[in-house]
Design an enzyme around this catalytic site. Sequence first.
Site, PDB file in Angstrom:
ATOM      1  CG  ASP A  64      16.332  -1.143  -3.193  1.00  0.00           C
ATOM      2  OD1 ASP A  64      16.347  -2.316  -3.574  1.00  0.00           O
ATOM      3  OD2 ASP A  64      17.289  -0.462  -2.376  1.00  0.00           O
ATOM      4  CB  THR A  85       7.127  -4.272   2.031  1.00  0.00           C
ATOM      5  OG1 THR A  85       6.435  -3.290   2.062  1.00  0.00           O
ATOM      6  CG2 THR A  85       6.609  -5.448   2.993  1.00  0.00           C
ATOM      7  CG  ASN A 110       1.947  -1.818  -6.987  1.00  0.00           C
ATOM      8  OD1 ASN A 110       2.026  -2.775  -6.392  1.00  0.00           O
ATOM      9  ND2 ASN A 110       1.518  -0.462  -6.296  1.00  0.00           N
ATOM     10  N   GLY A 113       2.333  -7.448  -5.002  1.00  0.00           N
ATOM     11  CA  GLY A 113       2.104  -8.611  -4.055  1.00  0.00           C
ATOM     12  C   GLY A 113       3.229  -8.985  -3.143  1.00  0.00           C
ATOM     13  CG  PHE A 114       4.261  -7.650   0.238  1.00  0.00           C
ATOM     14  CD1 PHE A 114       4.331  -6.249  -0.103  1.00  0.00           C
ATOM     15  CD2 PHE A 114       3.787  -7.939   1.300  1.00  0.00           C
ATOM     16  CE1 PHE A 114       3.740  -5.276   0.716  1.00  0.00           C
ATOM     17  CE2 PHE A 114       3.168  -7.001   2.196  1.00  0.00           C
ATOM     18  CZ  PHE A 114       3.184  -5.776   1.827  1.00  0.00           C
ATOM     19  CG  ASN A 171       3.105  -2.371   4.002  1.00  0.00           C
ATOM     20  OD1 ASN A 171       2.026  -1.700   3.875  1.00  0.00           O
ATOM     21  ND2 ASN A 171       3.528  -2.610   2.681  1.00  0.00           N
ATOM     22  CB  SER A 174       0.438  -3.899   0.711  1.00  0.00           C
ATOM     23  OG  SER A 174       0.325  -4.099  -0.539  1.00  0.00           O
ATOM     24  CG  ASN A 176      -1.492  -4.912  -4.802  1.00  0.00           C
ATOM     25  OD1 ASN A 176      -2.483  -4.870  -5.205  1.00  0.00           O
ATOM     26  ND2 ASN A 176      -0.625  -4.073  -4.489  1.00  0.00           N
ATOM     27  CB  THR A 177      -0.518  -9.111   1.137  1.00  0.00           C
ATOM     28  OG1 THR A 177       0.723  -8.927   0.399  1.00  0.00           O
ATOM     29  CG2 THR A 177      -0.483 -10.154   1.945  1.00  0.00           C
ATOM     30  CE  LYS A 216       3.614   3.293   2.282  1.00  0.00           C
ATOM     31  NZ  LYS A 216       4.480   3.054   1.456  1.00  0.00           N
ATOM     32  CB  THR A 244      -1.890   7.103   2.566  1.00  0.00           C
ATOM     33  OG1 THR A 244      -1.903   7.318   1.337  1.00  0.00           O
ATOM     34  CG2 THR A 244      -2.645   7.942   3.461  1.00  0.00           C
ATOM     35  CG  ASN A 245       0.729   1.225   0.814  1.00  0.00           C
ATOM     36  OD1 ASN A 245       0.667   1.097  -0.352  1.00  0.00           O
ATOM     37  ND2 ASN A 245       1.177   0.442   1.664  1.00  0.00           N
ATOM     38  N   GLY A 296       0.794  10.815  -4.436  1.00  0.00           N
ATOM     39  CA  GLY A 296       0.630  11.937  -5.274  1.00  0.00           C
ATOM     40  C   GLY A 296       1.530  13.155  -5.217  1.00  0.00           C
TER      41      GLY A 296
HETATM   42  C1  LIG Z   1       5.096  -0.339  -8.052  1.00  0.00           C
HETATM   43  C2  LIG Z   1       5.013  -0.014  -6.583  1.00  0.00           C
HETATM   44  C3  LIG Z   1       5.208  -0.858  -5.472  1.00  0.00           C
HETATM   45  C4  LIG Z   1       5.105  -0.575  -4.254  1.00  0.00           C
HETATM   46  N1  LIG Z   1       5.332  -1.299  -2.969  1.00  0.00           N
HETATM   47  C5  LIG Z   1       5.448  -1.026  -1.836  1.00  0.00           C
HETATM   48  C6  LIG Z   1       5.864  -1.752  -0.848  1.00  0.00           C
HETATM   49  O1  LIG Z   1       6.532  -2.752  -1.052  1.00  0.00           O
HETATM   50  N2  LIG Z   1       5.645  -1.532   0.470  1.00  0.00           N
HETATM   51  C7  LIG Z   1       5.139  -0.259   0.773  1.00  0.00           C
HETATM   52  O2  LIG Z   1       4.930   0.327   1.963  1.00  0.00           O
HETATM   53  N3  LIG Z   1       4.600   0.460  -0.287  1.00  0.00           N
HETATM   54  C8  LIG Z   1       4.773   0.207  -1.553  1.00  0.00           C
HETATM   55  N4  LIG Z   1       4.181   1.051  -2.631  1.00  0.00           N
HETATM   56  C9  LIG Z   1       3.517   2.417  -2.220  1.00  0.00           C
HETATM   57  C10 LIG Z   1       4.361   3.479  -2.194  1.00  0.00           C
HETATM   58  O3  LIG Z   1       5.446   3.279  -1.198  1.00  0.00           O
HETATM   59  C11 LIG Z   1       3.679   4.705  -1.939  1.00  0.00           C
HETATM   60  O4  LIG Z   1       3.260   4.803  -0.713  1.00  0.00           O
HETATM   61  C12 LIG Z   1       2.499   4.767  -2.742  1.00  0.00           C
HETATM   62  O5  LIG Z   1       2.845   4.677  -3.920  1.00  0.00           O
HETATM   63  C13 LIG Z   1       1.844   6.585  -2.740  1.00  0.00           C
HETATM   64  O6  LIG Z   1       3.027   7.434  -3.127  1.00  0.00           O
HETATM   65  P1  LIG Z   1       3.278   7.777  -4.674  1.00  0.00           P
HETATM   66  O7  LIG Z   1       1.789   8.369  -5.168  1.00  0.00           O
HETATM   67  O8  LIG Z   1       4.125   8.898  -4.519  1.00  0.00           O
HETATM   68  O9  LIG Z   1       3.524   6.671  -5.371  1.00  0.00           O
HETATM   69  C14 LIG Z   1       4.405   0.683  -3.823  1.00  0.00           C
HETATM   70  C15 LIG Z   1       4.038   1.784  -5.031  1.00  0.00           C
HETATM   71  C16 LIG Z   1       4.153   1.104  -6.208  1.00  0.00           C
HETATM   72  C17 LIG Z   1       3.816   2.371  -7.228  1.00  0.00           C
END
Ligand SMILES: Cc1cc2nc3c(=O)[nH]c(=O)nc-3n(C[C@H](O)[C@H](O)[C@H](O)COP(=O)(O)O)c2cc1C
Length: 347
Positions: A64, A85, A110, A113-114, A171, A174, A176-177, A216, A244-245, A296
Amino acid sequence: MYSIAKKVLFKLDPEVAHELSLDALGAAERLHLLQPFMSKTVQAPVELMGLQFPNAVGMAAGMDKNGDYYNALGKMGFGFVEVGTVTPKPQPGNPQPRLFRLVEQEAVINRMGFNNKGVAHLLANVKKRRYQGVLGINIGKNKITSEEKALGDYLYCLEAVYDYADYVAVNVSSPNTPGLRNLQFGEVFEALLHGIKEKQKQLAEKYGKHVPIAVKIAPDMSDDEVRGIADQLMKYQYEGIIATNTTISREGVENSRYSAEAGGLSGAPVRDKSTQTIKVLSDHLQGEIPIIGVGGIMNADDAVEKIEAGASLVQLYSGFIYGGPELVTEAANAIKALAASVSPKAT
Ligand SMILES: Cc1cc2nc3c(=O)[nH]c(=O)nc-3n(C[C@H](O)[C@H](O)[C@H](O)COP(=O)(O)O)c2cc1C
């Protein structure tokens, strides 16, 4: 119930499915149709960072990004929800397609890219908060902002959201930035931590309340680098660390047709890297800063593993795509049972 919805959703393009399911969830919440889920919110309170969490399982950032759906997500059994983010200005993110489901591997790649509507939009949403649980707001920098000016973006967002967040997540992880992860190291990291801490002190005075800040981090670091980050966070007295991210590694998904897609990998393949990062942090921090474990968690055992590695709370994202709200309840119950077995009074 989710298994039926999932059959339909998984036939759609992942980003279309994402928008569709969140829109449906948001509408259901506004029409008061989410009551059956609400009753499943596991009560297993955790006190951390000066906050009272109803249970230890949170929605991770990225689901979200704009704070459009947290009132609904909050009714899926989560103990807390992290939105964002968010960046100072709106930005479109990367061109589509930018989200890929690796079903066999229970994973997601993914490179969003914010993509977000900017902090003013998020702020308007959180000002209308109905959700009574713990709300984290995750902040970042715009793509066009240079590394040298990154601190300005974080301070701008922190100031904007301070009065509306129960905690703020910074954050710097990420993938992607471009350049964002460089902010985790050396003098740049120290300047960032110092600047944000100073701003937090000013804002605490202005609003008469202390809003905790968690940082993060990425899973793609050596143990020494992780310990270096932990040292800095202790030095600047940060209140939390989120580990982690997503990972830039493709270990475990080599055979997927999407493995060559750029972006961050999440879900089952990041689990061990994330748990390892938590273990290193936990050994080094010795309880000084609480850890929120994410990466995970696809079933209840994975959630317990994160707690046993040293996390006090957990979050999930990919697991929610694959397992739905049932996973939230199962994970929260498993952590509750673990707490009860360690300390029988904690039931
Ligand atoms: C589609 C997608 C978008 C994400 N966007 C953000 C983000 O905007 N900011 C952030 O801190 N992490 C973002 N994450 C990372 C997740 O918050 C999480 O740290 C990461 O996916 C590992 O957890 P999981 O294995 O449960 O997905 C994103 C992950 C996914 C899959």
